[in-house]
Design a protein around this motif. Sequence first.
Motif, PDB file in Angstrom:
ATOM      1  N   VAL A 102       0.850  -1.194   0.000  1.00 11.28           N
ATOM      2  CA  VAL A 102       0.000   0.000   0.000  1.00 11.28           C
ATOM      3  C   VAL A 102       0.884   1.242   0.000  1.00 11.28           C
ATOM      4  CG1 VAL A 102      -1.844   1.258   1.180  1.00 11.28           C
ATOM      5  CG2 VAL A 102      -1.742  -1.245   1.349  1.00 11.28           C
ATOM      6  N   THR A 103       0.610   2.147  -0.932  1.00 15.26           N
ATOM      7  CA  THR A 103       1.281   3.441  -0.989  1.00 15.26           C
ATOM      8  C   THR A 103       0.220   4.523  -0.819  1.00 15.26           C
ATOM      9  OG1 THR A 103       2.951   2.593  -2.517  1.00 15.26           O
ATOM     10  CG2 THR A 103       2.695   4.988  -2.407  1.00 15.26           C
ATOM     11  N   VAL A 104       0.433   5.410   0.140  1.00 14.27           N
ATOM     12  CA  VAL A 104      -0.468   6.548   0.373  1.00 14.27           C
ATOM     13  C   VAL A 104       0.328   7.820   0.118  1.00 14.27           C
ATOM     14  CG1 VAL A 104      -2.034   7.694   1.976  1.00 14.27           C
ATOM     15  CG2 VAL A 104      -1.610   5.231   2.210  1.00 14.27           C
ATOM     16  N   THR A 105      -0.212   8.682  -0.753  1.00 11.35           N
ATOM     17  CA  THR A 105       0.437   9.948  -1.069  1.00 11.35           C
ATOM     18  C   THR A 105      -0.557  11.080  -0.852  1.00 11.35           C
ATOM     19  OG1 THR A 105       1.740   8.798  -2.759  1.00 11.35           O
ATOM     20  CG2 THR A 105       1.741  11.205  -2.834  1.00 11.35           C
ATOM     21  N   ASN A 106      -0.136  12.098  -0.106  1.00 15.98           N
ATOM     22  CA  ASN A 106      -0.968  13.270   0.182  1.00 15.98           C
ATOM     23  C   ASN A 106      -0.260  14.489  -0.394  1.00 15.98           C
ATOM     24  OD1 ASN A 106      -2.243  14.672   3.347  1.00 15.98           O
ATOM     25  ND2 ASN A 106      -2.900  15.046   1.271  1.00 15.98           N
ATOM     26  N   THR A 107      -0.957  15.254  -1.255  1.00 15.51           N
ATOM     27  CA  THR A 107      -0.382  16.428  -1.913  1.00 15.51           C
ATOM     28  C   THR A 107      -1.336  17.608  -1.829  1.00 15.51           C
ATOM     29  OG1 THR A 107      -1.308  15.751  -4.043  1.00 15.51           O
ATOM     30  CG2 THR A 107       0.946  15.037  -3.571  1.00 15.51           C
ATOM     31  N   GLY A 108      -0.821  18.786  -2.212  1.00 14.26           N
ATOM     32  CA  GLY A 108      -1.664  19.975  -2.295  1.00 14.26           C
ATOM     33  C   GLY A 108      -1.664  20.814  -1.043  1.00 14.26           C
ATOM     34  N   PHE A 109      -0.622  20.707  -0.222  1.00 11.36           N
ATOM     35  CA  PHE A 109      -0.550  21.496   0.996  1.00 11.36           C
ATOM     36  C   PHE A 109      -0.433  22.976   0.639  1.00 11.36           C
ATOM     37  CE2 PHE A 109       1.479  17.355   1.843  1.00 11.36           C
ATOM     38  CZ  PHE A 109       0.534  16.857   2.719  1.00 11.36           C
ATOM     39  N   GLN A 110      -0.962  23.831   1.520  1.00  9.47           N
ATOM     40  CA  GLN A 110      -1.029  25.256   1.228  1.00  9.47           C
ATOM     41  C   GLN A 110      -0.428  26.072   2.356  1.00  9.47           C
ATOM     42  OE1 GLN A 110      -5.109  26.233   0.128  1.00  9.47           O
ATOM     43  NE2 GLN A 110      -5.375  24.155  -0.636  1.00  9.47           N
ATOM     44  N   GLY A 111      -0.024  27.291   2.041  1.00 12.91           N
ATOM     45  CA  GLY A 111       0.553  28.203   3.025  1.00 12.91           C
ATOM     46  C   GLY A 111       1.945  28.593   2.604  1.00 12.91           C
ATOM     47  N   ASP A 112       2.710  29.166   3.554  1.00  7.40           N
ATOM     48  CA  ASP A 112       4.087  29.506   3.217  1.00  7.40           C
ATOM     49  C   ASP A 112       4.940  28.242   3.297  1.00  7.40           C
ATOM     50  OD1 ASP A 112       5.001  29.082   5.876  1.00  7.40           O
ATOM     51  OD2 ASP A 112       4.857  31.198   6.386  1.00  7.40           O
ATOM     52  N   GLY A 113       6.212  28.359   2.918  1.00  9.61           N
ATOM     53  CA  GLY A 113       7.087  27.191   2.860  1.00  9.61           C
ATOM     54  C   GLY A 113       7.147  26.413   4.162  1.00  9.61           C
ATOM     55  N   ASP A 114       7.277  27.116   5.294  1.00  5.01           N
ATOM     56  CA  ASP A 114       7.341  26.446   6.589  1.00  5.01           C
ATOM     57  C   ASP A 114       6.058  25.683   6.890  1.00  5.01           C
ATOM     58  OD1 ASP A 114       9.915  27.373   7.061  1.00  5.01           O
ATOM     59  OD2 ASP A 114       9.258  29.091   8.267  1.00  5.01           O
ATOM     60  N   ASP A 115       4.908  26.307   6.584  1.00  2.00           N
ATOM     61  CA  ASP A 115       3.615  25.644   6.810  1.00  2.00           C
ATOM     62  C   ASP A 115       3.483  24.380   5.958  1.00  2.00           C
ATOM     63  OD1 ASP A 115       2.750  27.549   8.642  1.00  2.00           O
ATOM     64  OD2 ASP A 115       1.686  28.728   7.130  1.00  2.00           O
ATOM     65  N   ILE A 116       3.872  24.485   4.700  1.00  2.00           N
ATOM     66  CA  ILE A 116       3.751  23.343   3.786  1.00  2.00           C
ATOM     67  C   ILE A 116       4.631  22.188   4.255  1.00  2.00           C
ATOM     68  CG2 ILE A 116       4.282  22.575   1.430  1.00  2.00           C
ATOM     69  CD1 ILE A 116       3.331  25.383   0.499  1.00  2.00           C
ATOM     70  N   VAL A 117       5.846  22.480   4.659  1.00  2.00           N
ATOM     71  CA  VAL A 117       6.746  21.425   5.144  1.00  2.00           C
ATOM     72  C   VAL A 117       6.173  20.783   6.410  1.00  2.00           C
ATOM     73  CG1 VAL A 117       9.033  20.986   6.142  1.00  2.00           C
ATOM     74  CG2 VAL A 117       8.811  22.346   4.049  1.00  2.00           C
ATOM     75  N   LYS A 118       5.675  21.595   7.322  1.00  2.00           N
ATOM     76  CA  LYS A 118       5.085  21.078   8.564  1.00  2.00           C
ATOM     77  C   LYS A 118       3.891  20.166   8.259  1.00  2.00           C
ATOM     78  CE  LYS A 118       3.121  22.581  12.963  1.00  2.00           C
ATOM     79  NZ  LYS A 118       2.702  23.706  13.789  1.00  2.00           N
ATOM     80  N   GLN A 119       3.039  20.573   7.330  1.00  2.00           N
ATOM     81  CA  GLN A 119       1.881  19.758   6.957  1.00  2.00           C
ATOM     82  C   GLN A 119       2.308  18.431   6.333  1.00  2.00           C
ATOM     83  OE1 GLN A 119      -0.555  22.298   4.420  1.00  2.00           O
ATOM     84  NE2 GLN A 119      -0.178  23.986   5.818  1.00  2.00           N
ATOM     85  N   ALA A 120       3.312  18.475   5.459  1.00  2.45           N
ATOM     86  CA  ALA A 120       3.779  17.253   4.798  1.00  2.45           C
ATOM     87  C   ALA A 120       4.394  16.283   5.798  1.00  2.45           C
ATOM     88  CB  ALA A 120       4.778  17.592   3.696  1.00  2.45           C
ATOM     89  N   ILE A 121       5.173  16.797   6.742  1.00  2.00           N
ATOM     90  CA  ILE A 121       5.761  15.927   7.766  1.00  2.00           C
ATOM     91  C   ILE A 121       4.666  15.318   8.633  1.00  2.00           C
ATOM     92  CG2 ILE A 121       7.164  15.926   9.873  1.00  2.00           C
ATOM     93  CD1 ILE A 121       8.986  18.017   8.436  1.00  2.00           C
ATOM     94  N   GLY A 122       3.711  16.125   9.055  1.00  2.00           N
ATOM     95  CA  GLY A 122       2.606  15.621   9.880  1.00  2.00           C
ATOM     96  C   GLY A 122       1.777  14.576   9.158  1.00  2.00           C
ATOM     97  N   SER A 123       1.529  14.796   7.879  1.00  2.00           N
ATOM     98  CA  SER A 123       0.750  13.843   7.101  1.00  2.00           C
ATOM     99  C   SER A 123       1.509  12.531   6.907  1.00  2.00           C
ATOM    100  CB  SER A 123       0.379  14.447   5.745  1.00  2.00           C
ATOM    101  OG  SER A 123      -0.381  13.532   4.998  1.00  2.00           O
ATOM    102  N   THR A 124       2.807  12.626   6.647  1.00  2.00           N
ATOM    103  CA  THR A 124       3.616  11.406   6.512  1.00  2.00           C
ATOM    104  C   THR A 124       3.570  10.599   7.799  1.00  2.00           C
ATOM    105  OG1 THR A 124       5.096  12.483   4.923  1.00  2.00           O
ATOM    106  CG2 THR A 124       5.937  10.522   6.030  1.00  2.00           C
ATOM    107  N   GLU A 125       3.738  11.276   8.911  1.00  2.00           N
ATOM    108  CA  GLU A 125       3.667  10.610  10.211  1.00  2.00           C
ATOM    109  C   GLU A 125       2.289   9.978  10.417  1.00  2.00           C
ATOM    110  OE1 GLU A 125       4.799  11.860  14.713  1.00  2.00           O
ATOM    111  OE2 GLU A 125       3.435  13.216  13.668  1.00  2.00           O
ATOM    112  N   GLY A 126       1.242  10.737  10.127  1.00  2.00           N
ATOM    113  CA  GLY A 126      -0.116  10.234  10.324  1.00  2.00           C
ATOM    114  C   GLY A 126      -0.426   9.019   9.482  1.00  2.00           C
ATOM    115  N   PHE A 127      -0.092   9.062   8.206  1.00  4.55           N
ATOM    116  CA  PHE A 127      -0.385   7.916   7.350  1.00  4.55           C
ATOM    117  C   PHE A 127       0.489   6.707   7.681  1.00  4.55           C
ATOM    118  CE2 PHE A 127      -2.682  10.944   4.564  1.00  4.55           C
ATOM    119  CZ  PHE A 127      -3.889  10.258   4.545  1.00  4.55           C
ATOM    120  N   THR A 128       1.694   6.935   8.201  1.00  6.28           N
ATOM    121  CA  THR A 128       2.514   5.814   8.652  1.00  6.28           C
ATOM    122  C   THR A 128       1.843   5.120   9.833  1.00  6.28           C
ATOM    123  OG1 THR A 128       4.540   6.867   7.869  1.00  6.28           O
ATOM    124  CG2 THR A 128       4.787   5.153   9.547  1.00  6.28           C
TER     125      THR A 128
END
Length: 158
Positions: A102-128
């Motif tokens: 199973v591969t789960v990919t979440n894209t389309g995060f919004q905000g400034d660069g710091d916000d986008i990185v924070k969202q991507a890290i949180g989502s990776t952690e959550g889906f793991t």
Amino acid sequence: MTTLHQAPAAKAEMLIRKPVEEVFEAFVEPAITTRFWFTKSSGRLEAGKSVRWDWEMYGVSTNVHVKEIEENRRILIEWEASYGFTTVEWIFTRRADNETFVTVTNTGFQGDGDDIVKQAIGSTEGFTIVLCGLKALLEHNIALNLVSDKAPDAHVNR
């Protein structure tokens, strides 16, 4: 403010030692999904349908729009976050009769660069965490309560 040259995507992957039909069903059928991820759903995932998922312990919910379903192969949704909608795609790859990758990919995060990185890290952690919970449930019939136990201090008063 951080400038990103490429928007990050959250990605989590896991081998589940169960047939692809069983693994796929675990994500589209809320009677199963509520055993390892969210606590309540307004319905089964079907292409063109919108559902609501609730995490009652945290007092939060999200609206989910099912864009595409390819039986036992792929699920594509958009779900609502505080900053707008992001896209989540599940790919189910049959590896053997009783193995599914199973591969789960979440894209389309919004905000400034710091916000986008924070969202991507949180989502990776959550889906793991979600995939680990699914693995324990389907392979060993154990509900680990990973999502609930991730942030016990964030539980709403009951």
